[in-house]
Scaffold this motif. Structure first.
Motif, PDB file in Angstrom:
ATOM      1  N   GLY A 330     -52.298-112.691 -13.739  1.00 14.20           N
ATOM      2  CA  GLY A 330     -53.171-113.854 -13.799  1.00 14.20           C
ATOM      3  C   GLY A 330     -54.529-113.477 -14.374  1.00 14.20           C
ATOM      4  N   CYS A 331     -55.279-114.490 -14.758  1.00 10.94           N
ATOM      5  CA  CYS A 331     -56.606-114.250 -15.330  1.00 10.94           C
ATOM      6  C   CYS A 331     -57.538-115.376 -14.888  1.00 10.94           C
ATOM      7  N   THR A 332     -58.651-115.010 -14.269  1.00  4.87           N
ATOM      8  CA  THR A 332     -59.663-115.965 -13.852  1.00  4.87           C
ATOM      9  C   THR A 332     -60.959-115.705 -14.609  1.00  4.87           C
ATOM     10  N   PHE A 333     -61.523-116.750 -15.181  1.00  9.96           N
ATOM     11  CA  PHE A 333     -62.792-116.658 -15.910  1.00  9.96           C
ATOM     12  C   PHE A 333     -62.759-115.575 -16.987  1.00  9.96           C
ATOM     13  N   GLY A 334     -61.577-115.411 -17.580  1.00 14.15           N
ATOM     14  CA  GLY A 334     -61.449-114.488 -18.697  1.00 14.15           C
ATOM     15  C   GLY A 334     -61.676-113.028 -18.350  1.00 14.15           C
ATOM     16  N   GLY A 335     -61.647-112.707 -17.065  1.00 13.69           N
ATOM     17  CA  GLY A 335     -61.895-111.319 -16.674  1.00 13.69           C
ATOM     18  C   GLY A 335     -63.351-110.914 -16.764  1.00 13.69           C
ATOM     19  N   PHE A 336     -64.240-111.856 -17.059  1.00  9.24           N
ATOM     20  CA  PHE A 336     -65.664-111.536 -17.171  1.00  9.24           C
ATOM     21  C   PHE A 336     -66.314-111.441 -15.793  1.00  9.24           C
ATOM     22  N   LYS A 337     -67.148-110.425 -15.611  1.00 10.61           N
ATOM     23  CA  LYS A 337     -68.096-110.425 -14.507  1.00 10.61           C
ATOM     24  C   LYS A 337     -69.293-111.242 -14.986  1.00 10.61           C
ATOM     25  N   GLY A 338     -69.469-112.409 -14.390  1.00 12.41           N
ATOM     26  CA  GLY A 338     -70.385-113.387 -14.959  1.00 12.41           C
ATOM     27  C   GLY A 338     -71.809-112.903 -15.170  1.00 12.41           C
ATOM     28  N   ARG A 339     -72.448-112.454 -14.127  1.00 11.79           N
ATOM     29  CA  ARG A 339     -73.857-112.076 -14.242  1.00 11.79           C
ATOM     30  C   ARG A 339     -74.050-110.818 -15.089  1.00 11.79           C
ATOM     31  N   SER A 340     -73.066-109.941 -15.082  1.00  5.85           N
ATOM     32  CA  SER A 340     -73.194-108.672 -15.804  1.00  5.85           C
ATOM     33  C   SER A 340     -72.844-108.782 -17.280  1.00  5.85           C
ATOM     34  N   GLN A 341     -71.917-109.685 -17.618  1.00  4.71           N
ATOM     35  CA  GLN A 341     -71.350-109.666 -18.970  1.00  4.71           C
ATOM     36  C   GLN A 341     -71.531-110.948 -19.778  1.00  4.71           C
ATOM     37  N   MET A 342     -71.875-112.068 -19.131  1.00  9.38           N
ATOM     38  CA  MET A 342     -71.894-113.327 -19.873  1.00  9.38           C
ATOM     39  C   MET A 342     -73.014-113.403 -20.903  1.00  9.38           C
ATOM     40  N   THR A 343     -74.140-112.765 -20.644  1.00  8.80           N
ATOM     41  CA  THR A 343     -75.235-112.808 -21.614  1.00  8.80           C
ATOM     42  C   THR A 343     -74.814-112.154 -22.923  1.00  8.80           C
ATOM     43  N   THR A 344     -74.136-111.026 -22.829  1.00  7.13           N
ATOM     44  CA  THR A 344     -73.637-110.359 -24.041  1.00  7.13           C
ATOM     45  C   THR A 344     -72.587-111.202 -24.730  1.00  7.13           C
ATOM     46  N   PHE A 345     -71.680-111.801 -23.952  1.00  7.34           N
ATOM     47  CA  PHE A 345     -70.648-112.647 -24.543  1.00  7.34           C
ATOM     48  C   PHE A 345     -71.265-113.833 -25.272  1.00  7.34           C
ATOM     49  N   ALA A 346     -72.289-114.432 -24.695  1.00  4.40           N
ATOM     50  CA  ALA A 346     -72.957-115.562 -25.351  1.00  4.40           C
ATOM     51  C   ALA A 346     -73.526-115.134 -26.706  1.00  4.40           C
ATOM     52  N   LYS A 347     -74.153-113.982 -26.745  1.00  6.86           N
ATOM     53  CA  LYS A 347     -74.706-113.492 -28.007  1.00  6.86           C
ATOM     54  C   LYS A 347     -73.606-113.266 -29.042  1.00  6.86           C
ATOM     55  N   GLN A 348     -72.445-112.760 -28.586  1.00  3.49           N
ATOM     56  CA  GLN A 348     -71.324-112.554 -29.502  1.00  3.49           C
ATOM     57  C   GLN A 348     -70.854-113.886 -30.086  1.00  3.49           C
ATOM     58  N   CYS A 349     -70.767-114.888 -29.238  1.00  4.44           N
ATOM     59  CA  CYS A 349     -70.323-116.210 -29.707  1.00  4.44           C
ATOM     60  C   CYS A 349     -71.279-116.759 -30.753  1.00  4.44           C
ATOM     61  N   PHE A 350     -72.572-116.708 -30.473  1.00  8.66           N
ATOM     62  CA  PHE A 350     -73.548-117.275 -31.394  1.00  8.66           C
ATOM     63  C   PHE A 350     -73.812-116.378 -32.601  1.00  8.66           C
ATOM     64  N   SER A 351     -73.221-115.183 -32.580  1.00 10.36           N
ATOM     65  CA  SER A 351     -73.292-114.308 -33.757  1.00 10.36           C
ATOM     66  C   SER A 351     -72.073-114.485 -34.654  1.00 10.36           C
ATOM     67  N   GLY A 352     -71.160-115.380 -34.271  1.00 12.87           N
ATOM     68  CA  GLY A 352     -70.035-115.704 -35.144  1.00 12.87           C
ATOM     69  C   GLY A 352     -68.674-115.282 -34.662  1.00 12.87           C
ATOM     70  N   ALA A 353     -68.585-114.589 -33.528  1.00  9.93           N
ATOM     71  CA  ALA A 353     -67.275-114.153 -33.038  1.00  9.93           C
ATOM     72  C   ALA A 353     -66.396-115.342 -32.668  1.00  9.93           C
ATOM     73  N   VAL A 354     -67.002-116.397 -32.127  1.00  8.66           N
ATOM     74  CA  VAL A 354     -66.292-117.615 -31.754  1.00  8.66           C
ATOM     75  C   VAL A 354     -67.132-118.806 -32.198  1.00  8.66           C
ATOM     76  N   ASP A 355     -66.505-119.749 -32.879  1.00  9.20           N
ATOM     77  CA  ASP A 355     -67.206-120.944 -33.354  1.00  9.20           C
ATOM     78  C   ASP A 355     -67.159-122.009 -32.263  1.00  9.20           C
ATOM     79  N   LEU A 356     -68.214-122.112 -31.474  1.00 11.38           N
ATOM     80  CA  LEU A 356     -68.241-123.052 -30.361  1.00 11.38           C
ATOM     81  C   LEU A 356     -68.246-124.508 -30.820  1.00 11.38           C
ATOM     82  N   ASP A 357     -68.801-124.761 -32.011  1.00  9.09           N
ATOM     83  CA  ASP A 357     -68.878-126.141 -32.502  1.00  9.09           C
ATOM     84  C   ASP A 357     -67.502-126.800 -32.590  1.00  9.09           C
ATOM     85  N   LYS A 358     -66.476-126.016 -32.884  1.00  9.97           N
ATOM     86  CA  LYS A 358     -65.139-126.580 -33.057  1.00  9.97           C
ATOM     87  C   LYS A 358     -64.571-127.151 -31.763  1.00  9.97           C
TER      88      LYS A 358
END
Length: 388
Positions: A330-358
């Motif tokens: 199983g997988c909950t919240f993508g395996g992310f530790k929210g407070r430790s890792q979400m800030t980096t993930f957000a930067k990755q998304c807005f740097s082009g890794a994932v197109d959130l607009d779609k």
């Protein structure tokens, strides 16, 4: 309401009156009510919600899929973004004015699970659909005008102009990132992309099958494409989703209603008799899970379970099927530790890794939340962002 700065100076430490979409019973329209929101207590923050959206987990609870979860009145919602209005005693890493996203899977950073690299679960603030009150003192921060208590939901309750959340369930984000898109990272997109990156650890050339092409399934596809997967097979009973899926990286599409053979046999044919390296079950259906498991390579296949199964059914897997090498997790919240890792993930998304607009198919004002629910029920929207 005035400016955010004016509101903070006028409301800190006081009970706030604001609007919230309150659920009074299963399948009933949400009612826009004027409610009272208490100040945050120790280790809590009060957030002015600016953007929120609806996830299928909200929808499942609204429908009343699980009797044990029912407690009303209640404020749903767990995908959102906003600004901290005030903080309670003991909060040191968050302050008034911080841009934040609330997260349903908290991280206390103190328990054995939070200190382990092997899980993103938190013993104190992990997701619990049965929980209806604040964790630390077992009370609510919401009341109706006449004083009736209103229950919390998934540690967050974001269908309200103001909400109170434990600081363990809050992630500070960079002020320059757009808060409307940041709301998407509170659940669905993080869950799907994280399943591909963290749980499955997809590599260049991986082959993938995704069962269910809603927002989470398409987020899996986006994550798989970002990792260089060579084949991404989408499975859904709605063929209209194929064109949208192609934009997220889906290379092949199977509609179970349009073929005569079982889906897993079709997937095995598409992969030269091997089966895929990883399958993702995003529908929350026990029969679909069986097909997802059977579509993987017998020697090393991995099935990642993302869909929420509301009924108390057992896994349709015989133990002997696991001896060759297939695995299921199983997988909950993508395996992310929210407070430790979400800030980096957000930067990755807005740097082009994932197109959130779609993922944003609709935008509505908050008071039209019932329309947003209907759009999701009819399969017409991936994410409808509502501005409060």
């Amino acid at each position: 309401m005035g400016s955010i700065e004016e509101d903070r100076s006028a409301t800190a430490g006081k009970v706030i009156s604001c609007k919230a979409a309150v659920l009074w019973g299963p399948k009933e329209p949400l009612v826009m009510e004027e409610i009272r929101v208490d100040p945050p207590k120790e280790m809590e923050v009060r957030i002015r919600i600016l953007f929120t959206s609806i996830c299928h987990t909200d929808l499942g609870f609204w429908i009343g899929e699980n009797e044990a979860q029912r407690a009303f009145p209640r404020i749903l919602g767990h995908e959102a973004s906003g600004v901290i209005e005030s903080v309670g005693a003991g909060v040191v890493d968050l302050k008034e004015g911080d841009h934040v996203i609330p997260i349903f899977q908290g991280e206390c950073r103190e328990c054995a699970y939070c200190k382990s690299e092997n899980t993103n679960k938190c013993l104190k603030f992990g997701v619990d659909p049965m929980r209806k009150l604040m964790v630390r003192d077992g009370t609510t921060r919401f009341r109706t005008k006449d004083g009736t208590p209103i229950y919390h939901f998934l540690n967050t309750s974001t269908f309200s102009e103001y909400t109170v959340v434990d600081s363990s369930c809050v992630v500070k984000v960079d002020d320059h990132l757009p808060l409307d898109k940041m709301s998407l990272l509170s659940c669905g997109i993080s869950t799907g992309v994280g399943a591909a990156w963290n749980t499955a650890n997809l590599q260049v050339g991986s082959t993938v099958a995704i069962f269910g092409l809603g927002a989470v399934g398409l987020a899996v596809a986006a994550g798989a494409r970002a990792r260089g997967a060579s084949r991404i097979i989408g499975v859904d009973i709605n063929s209209a989703k194929f064109e949208k899926g192609r934009g997220f990286g889906v290379t092949d599409f199977i509609n179970p209603k349009e073929i005569q053979t079982p889906v897993h046999q079709e997937i095995i044919k598409l992969t030269n008799g091997l089966g895929v390296d990883v399958s993702f079950e995003c529908a929350g259906n026990i029969d679909v899970l069986r097909g997802a498991f059977s579509s993987t390579n017998p020697g090393w296949g991995l099935t990642v379970l993302l869909g929420v199964q509301a009924q108390p059914d057992l896994l349709p897997i015989h133990p002997m099927e696991l001896f060759d090498g297939r695995r299921i997790t199983g997988c909950t919240f993508g395996g992310f530790k929210g407070r430790s890792q979400m800030t980096t993930f957000a930067k990755q998304c807005f740097s082009g890794a994932v197109d959130l607009d779609k993922f944003v198919t609709h935008e509505l004002p908050f008071d039209r939340i019932n329309e947003a629910i209907q759009l999701l029920m009819e399969g017409k929207s991936l994410r409808c962002i509502m501005q409060l």
